[in-house]
Design a protein around this motif. Sequence first.
Motif, PDB file in Angstrom:
ATOM      1  N   ARG A  63      35.833   4.238   9.913  1.00  0.00           N
ATOM      2  CA  ARG A  63      36.704   5.630   9.945  1.00  0.00           C
ATOM      3  C   ARG A  63      37.996   5.272   9.723  1.00  0.00           C
ATOM      4  N   ASP A  64      38.715   6.242   8.800  1.00  0.00           N
ATOM      5  CA  ASP A  64      40.172   6.147   8.458  1.00  0.00           C
ATOM      6  C   ASP A  64      40.508   4.954   8.194  1.00  0.00           C
ATOM      7  N   GLY A  65      40.024   3.879   7.783  1.00  0.00           N
ATOM      8  CA  GLY A  65      40.438   2.558   7.404  1.00  0.00           C
ATOM      9  C   GLY A  65      40.842   1.652   8.584  1.00  0.00           C
ATOM     10  N   PHE A  66      40.289   2.042   9.735  1.00  0.00           N
ATOM     11  CA  PHE A  66      40.836   1.217  10.932  1.00  0.00           C
ATOM     12  C   PHE A  66      40.360  -0.083  10.814  1.00  0.00           C
ATOM     13  N   PHE A  67      39.194  -0.367  10.194  1.00  0.00           N
ATOM     14  CA  PHE A  67      38.897  -1.998   9.739  1.00  0.00           C
ATOM     15  C   PHE A  67      37.944  -1.846   9.051  1.00  0.00           C
ATOM     16  N   THR A  68      37.498  -3.098   8.571  1.00  0.00           N
ATOM     17  CA  THR A  68      36.413  -3.338   7.634  1.00  0.00           C
ATOM     18  C   THR A  68      35.070  -4.024   7.997  1.00  0.00           C
ATOM     19  N   LEU A  69      33.976  -3.893   8.069  1.00  0.00           N
ATOM     20  CA  LEU A  69      32.841  -4.294   8.541  1.00  0.00           C
ATOM     21  C   LEU A  69      32.136  -5.341   7.851  1.00  0.00           C
ATOM     22  N   THR A  70      32.176  -6.483   8.142  1.00  0.00           N
ATOM     23  CA  THR A  70      31.463  -7.404   7.124  1.00  0.00           C
ATOM     24  C   THR A  70      30.266  -8.195   8.084  1.00  0.00           C
ATOM     25  N   GLY A  71      29.560  -8.834   7.039  1.00  0.00           N
ATOM     26  CA  GLY A  71      28.401  -9.832   7.761  1.00  0.00           C
ATOM     27  C   GLY A  71      27.428  -9.261   8.480  1.00  0.00           C
ATOM     28  N   VAL A  72      27.010  -7.952   8.113  1.00  0.00           N
ATOM     29  CA  VAL A  72      25.807  -7.383   8.743  1.00  0.00           C
ATOM     30  C   VAL A  72      24.640  -7.479   7.652  1.00  0.00           C
ATOM     31  N   ALA A  73      23.475  -7.116   7.886  1.00  0.00           N
ATOM     32  CA  ALA A  73      22.400  -7.099   7.001  1.00  0.00           C
ATOM     33  C   ALA A  73      22.514  -5.970   5.942  1.00  0.00           C
ATOM     34  N   GLY A  74      21.634  -6.216   4.926  1.00  0.00           N
ATOM     35  CA  GLY A  74      21.507  -5.273   3.889  1.00  0.00           C
ATOM     36  C   GLY A  74      20.813  -3.967   4.465  1.00  0.00           C
ATOM     37  N   ILE A  75      20.818  -3.047   3.740  1.00  0.00           N
ATOM     38  CA  ILE A  75      20.160  -1.886   3.807  1.00  0.00           C
ATOM     39  C   ILE A  75      18.705  -1.942   4.456  1.00  0.00           C
ATOM     40  N   ASP A  76      18.022  -2.896   3.639  1.00  0.00           N
ATOM     41  CA  ASP A  76      16.516  -3.050   3.766  1.00  0.00           C
ATOM     42  C   ASP A  76      16.088  -3.418   5.501  1.00  0.00           C
ATOM     43  N   ALA A  77      17.246  -3.873   5.949  1.00  0.00           N
ATOM     44  CA  ALA A  77      16.910  -4.264   7.331  1.00  0.00           C
ATOM     45  C   ALA A  77      16.517  -3.033   8.224  1.00  0.00           C
ATOM     46  N   ALA A  78      16.751  -1.824   7.796  1.00  0.00           N
ATOM     47  CA  ALA A  78      16.013  -0.572   8.329  1.00  0.00           C
ATOM     48  C   ALA A  78      14.919  -0.585   8.136  1.00  0.00           C
ATOM     49  N   ASP A  79      14.303  -1.258   7.407  1.00  0.00           N
ATOM     50  CA  ASP A  79      12.540  -1.121   6.942  1.00  0.00           C
ATOM     51  C   ASP A  79      12.001  -1.731   8.263  1.00  0.00           C
ATOM     52  N   SER A  80      12.525  -2.631   9.208  1.00  0.00           N
ATOM     53  CA  SER A  80      11.893  -3.242  10.142  1.00  0.00           C
ATOM     54  C   SER A  80      12.273  -2.653  11.609  1.00  0.00           C
ATOM     55  N   ALA A  81      13.018  -1.657  11.494  1.00  0.00           N
ATOM     56  CA  ALA A  81      13.392  -1.024  12.938  1.00  0.00           C
ATOM     57  C   ALA A  81      12.268  -0.079  13.469  1.00  0.00           C
ATOM     58  N   ASP A  82      12.015  -0.091  14.615  1.00  0.00           N
ATOM     59  CA  ASP A  82      11.302   0.739  15.602  1.00  0.00           C
ATOM     60  C   ASP A  82      11.996   2.035  15.901  1.00  0.00           C
TER      61      ASP A  82
END
Length: 330
Positions: A63-82
Amino acid sequence: MSQESSQAAAARAPHRVVVIVDANSNPFELGCATEVFGLRRPELGRDLYEFGLCSPEPHTLMRDGFFTLTGVAGIDAADSADTLIVPNRPDIEVPRRPAVLDAVRRAHARGARLVGFCSGAFTLAEAGVLEGRRATAHWQWADDFRTRFPGVRLEPDVLFVDDGDILTAAGSAAALDLGLYLVRRDHGAEVANAVSRRLVFAAHRDGGQRQFVERPVPDVPDESLAPVLAWARERLDSPLTVPGLAAHAALSPATLHRRFQAQLGTTPLAWLTAERLALACRLIERGVAPFETVARRSGLGSTANLRALMRRDTGLTPSAYRRRFGPAPV
């Protein structure tokens, strides 16, 4: 590994919570999810959840360019969520990415639990999973939400809404309320209280943790009612009446009624009943027994009255409420 061993391992696998982070997401709600679901719990002797983040892009500007998030899994990781926590962000007019909406739809189709914090309700509604369902969102966006998604039953006056497999929280801080509620639903009141103590955050915020309360008691703008409210809360087990409240406030019953309507949006009798019911729920959660004692100490009088009011306002009988929210059996 044998089939029995595989089944036993699956049974011991912790519930997996995944948060989708998208462009311009709010860091606060991400932090709330991490605090509640992502931290190790050595004081409990076990971890409650398996936790992860995912994003449709390798670099996500928060939000508002506070920082950039890197190093997280791709969107496909959502498919393993309970449990899948969907992205929230202040630019509600900008459509969510198709990849995010598709991930939400896939999770819903396979029976995962969906959670939206604050404007996350817009993500769920855009994905089409809220049609005909109950939800909440931040009060300042209530009119926009109703206009865009008339098929969703919006409840703007609560901290959060539990509609079974889809849960939504109203504002940023309400993410903590909903998170602790989920811990309580998954692991019981004792564990949820331990997590809340570590967070230094109330396990139940007065007037709002009744996700079972459709209209939490708001702050009193006029201090004239505050003393009588505090006085009544200390005497809920006494035979309080509206004329008695009016006399203590040095007002006529009619004037007291008008001030309750103007300041709290309810009547003195309805407020008193809601306060007594909230106290009864807290007593049950603390393990007070039997129900006759709960009814007497909360001022509801009889177990029949306790049962009727709890079924009306929470959808649960006292016994069912105790099983869900009471202390873990020893």
